[in-house]
Write an enzyme that holds these catalytic residues in place. Structure first.
Site, PDB file in Angstrom:
ATOM      1  N   GLY A  17       0.768  -1.233   0.000  1.00 53.05           N
ATOM      2  CA  GLY A  17       0.000   0.000   0.000  1.00 53.05           C
ATOM      3  C   GLY A  17       0.798   1.280   0.000  1.00 53.05           C
ATOM      4  N   SER A  38       3.529   1.691  -2.056  1.00 54.94           N
ATOM      5  CA  SER A  38       4.319   1.603  -3.271  1.00 54.94           C
ATOM      6  C   SER A  38       5.733   1.131  -2.994  1.00 54.94           C
ATOM      7  CB  SER A  38       4.353   2.940  -4.007  1.00 54.94           C
ATOM      8  OG  SER A  38       4.967   2.796  -5.266  1.00 54.94           O
ATOM      9  N   SER A  39       5.841   0.069  -2.225  1.00 54.86           N
ATOM     10  CA  SER A  39       7.156  -0.503  -1.950  1.00 54.86           C
ATOM     11  C   SER A  39       7.793  -1.067  -3.215  1.00 54.86           C
ATOM     12  CB  SER A  39       7.045  -1.590  -0.879  1.00 54.86           C
ATOM     13  OG  SER A  39       6.076  -2.556  -1.231  1.00 54.86           O
ATOM     14  N   SER A  40       6.967  -1.539  -4.166  1.00 54.26           N
ATOM     15  CA  SER A  40       7.532  -2.080  -5.403  1.00 54.26           C
ATOM     16  C   SER A  40       8.252  -0.990  -6.193  1.00 54.26           C
ATOM     17  CB  SER A  40       6.432  -2.723  -6.255  1.00 54.26           C
ATOM     18  OG  SER A  40       5.407  -1.797  -6.555  1.00 54.26           O
ATOM     19  N   ALA A  41       7.619   0.159  -6.343  1.00 55.78           N
ATOM     20  CA  ALA A  41       8.275   1.265  -7.042  1.00 55.78           C
ATOM     21  C   ALA A  41       9.496   1.742  -6.272  1.00 55.78           C
ATOM     22  CB  ALA A  41       7.295   2.423  -7.245  1.00 55.78           C
ATOM     23  N   ALA A  42       9.418   1.745  -4.937  1.00 59.48           N
ATOM     24  CA  ALA A  42      10.552   2.181  -4.117  1.00 59.48           C
ATOM     25  C   ALA A  42      11.739   1.237  -4.275  1.00 59.48           C
ATOM     26  CB  ALA A  42      10.135   2.280  -2.651  1.00 59.48           C
ATOM     27  N   ASP A  90       2.997   6.566  -8.293  1.00 59.53           N
ATOM     28  CA  ASP A  90       3.945   6.064  -7.300  1.00 59.53           C
ATOM     29  C   ASP A  90       5.358   6.571  -7.572  1.00 59.53           C
ATOM     30  OD1 ASP A  90       1.735   4.684  -6.469  1.00 59.53           O
ATOM     31  OD2 ASP A  90       2.413   2.729  -7.173  1.00 59.53           O
TER      32      ASP A  90
END
Length: 392
Positions: free
Chosen positions: A119, A121-125, A167
């Site tokens: 929730g 945006s850990s993937s984008a981070a 994100d």
């Protein structure tokens, strides 16, 4: 940091660098960017760290403190299709960057997230922090829009998530103490400073205890429903249209939707209803922030959450209940699901004077509803933070 300690214990020398990318929250602008809408956002003062060192042989070797299984591949030998594990985000970033620049140097590293996954945006981070490290060891400098484009391409084309650029933009462009006000149609944006007359606030993150993945959720279906509504509306109105994949609700004036809304299948109509009302809420939210009215901004964020549930029809049972608990808790100005809303967390704008009461009351109410998740539920208070800046 744990990633530094893990790196030293694994490789017997200290990392040559620490890459960081913040998490993000979006008070208003939910499910809007993939239709070229306007959004608001903050980067947080927490995020993803990668302790890394260069590998001259071109090998990439990364471990995550959050996931099992080591990721390992060569800068020139990334699989052409995703492997359906957490390292697909790294592979996608490598493929997208490799299309633009010659890569010779790999890296070894350890990835650490400062908050639970889902929730924010850990993937984008992860992608952006990884790009920062990879660019550093290869002597590459990226402009901010390049970082955003490469990270977005990794998710869209390699991982297969039909997300927009909210994100990545929040995590790159944001500035501490400012609200990012972004038009995802033309990438124009404004960093609006927090007015001096605004009441104090902090950003609370309430984790439901259930992690989520967009690739396996109904996220892509919702995007297609929005495109279907746009395509049909253009046809009803006699507007020129091209390929379905290029259709966006931003291309269709609100008056056209109002004129033909009853011709749309109910799911498409409801998705469009959410998008058009969310567009108006974002504009009103930016005005509220300029005026220093955090209460008005919070109210709009609650309305965004309601529309996400009713019209966009997202939200697991856990997140929907968590949102309901937030609405009934004193000291919360407003909030909504953070991210797509299928699992993960909710974010809220909170009066700091009520922090302890908010944490206690929300935790107790949620544990009563979902006792099996009581040990996994968590509350975190954050401040706004800076994005990664104009270079990787």
């Amino acid at each position: 940091m744990q990633c530094t300690d893990k790196f030293i214990s694994t490789y017997n020398y200290p990392p040559t660098g620490i890459a960081f990318c913040p998490y993000r929250v979006c008070p208003i602008g939910a499910h809007s960017d993939h239709q070229h809408g306007k959004v608001t956002g903050f980067a947080l003062d927490m995020g993803i760290h990668i302790a890394y060192g260069a590998k001259k042989n071109g090998v990439v070797e990364l471990v995550s403190l959050q996931f099992p299984k080591r990721a390992q591949f060569h800068v020139t030998g990334v699989p052409k299709v995703k492997q359906n594990d957490w390292a697909d985000y790294l592979r996608g970033a490598m493929v997208a960057l490799g299309k633009r620049y010659s890569l010779q140097v790999g890296l070894c590293g350890v990835i650490e997230g400062s908050l639970p996954i889902g929730g924010l945006s850990s993937s984008a981070a992860v992608i952006i922090a990884y790009l920062s490290a990879l660019c550093k060891v290869n002597g590459i400098t990226l402009a901010s829009q390049e970082i955003i484009s490469i990270a977005l391409e990794a998710e869209n084309e390699y991982v297969g998530v039909s997300c927009g650029k909210l994100d990545q933009s929040c995590e790159v462009l944001s500035k501490k103490g400012h609200l990012l006000y972004l038009d995802t149609m033309d990438d124009s944006y404004e960093l609006i400073p927090q007015p001096g007359n605004m009441k104090p606030f902090e950003i609370a993150v309430f984790f439901s205890g259930i992690e989520r993945t967009l690739a396996g959720s109904k996220f892509n279906m919702r995007v297609d429903e929005c495109k279907s509504a746009a395509y049909a509306l253009m046809a009803f109105e006699g507007m020129e249209y091209g390929k379905f994949d290029e259709a966006r609700l931003r291309c269709v004036p609100r008056a056209v939707f109002d004129k033909h809304r009853d011709k749309l299948p109910e799911p498409w109509r409801k998705r469009a209803d959410h998008w058009y009302t969310e567009f108006a809420r974002v504009q009103a939210g930016a005005r509220a922030w300029r005026n220093g009215d955090i209460e008005a901004l919070g109210k709009l964020s609650f309305e965004s959450g309601e529309s996400s549930i009713v019209n966009y029809e997202t939200g697991s049972e856990e997140l929907t209940k968590l949102y309901s608990i937030m609405r009934g808790t004193d000291g919360i100005y407003g909030g909504r699901f953070s991210g797509a809303g299928f699992r993960g967390c909710c974010m809220a704008l909170v009066d700091p004077a009520f922090k302890e009461e908010v944490e206690r009351n929300v935790t107790e109410a949620y544990a009563k509803e979902f006792p099996a998740l009581a040990d996994k539920f968590s509350v975190h208070f954050c401040q706004s933070g800076d994005g990664v800046g104009a270079s990787a």
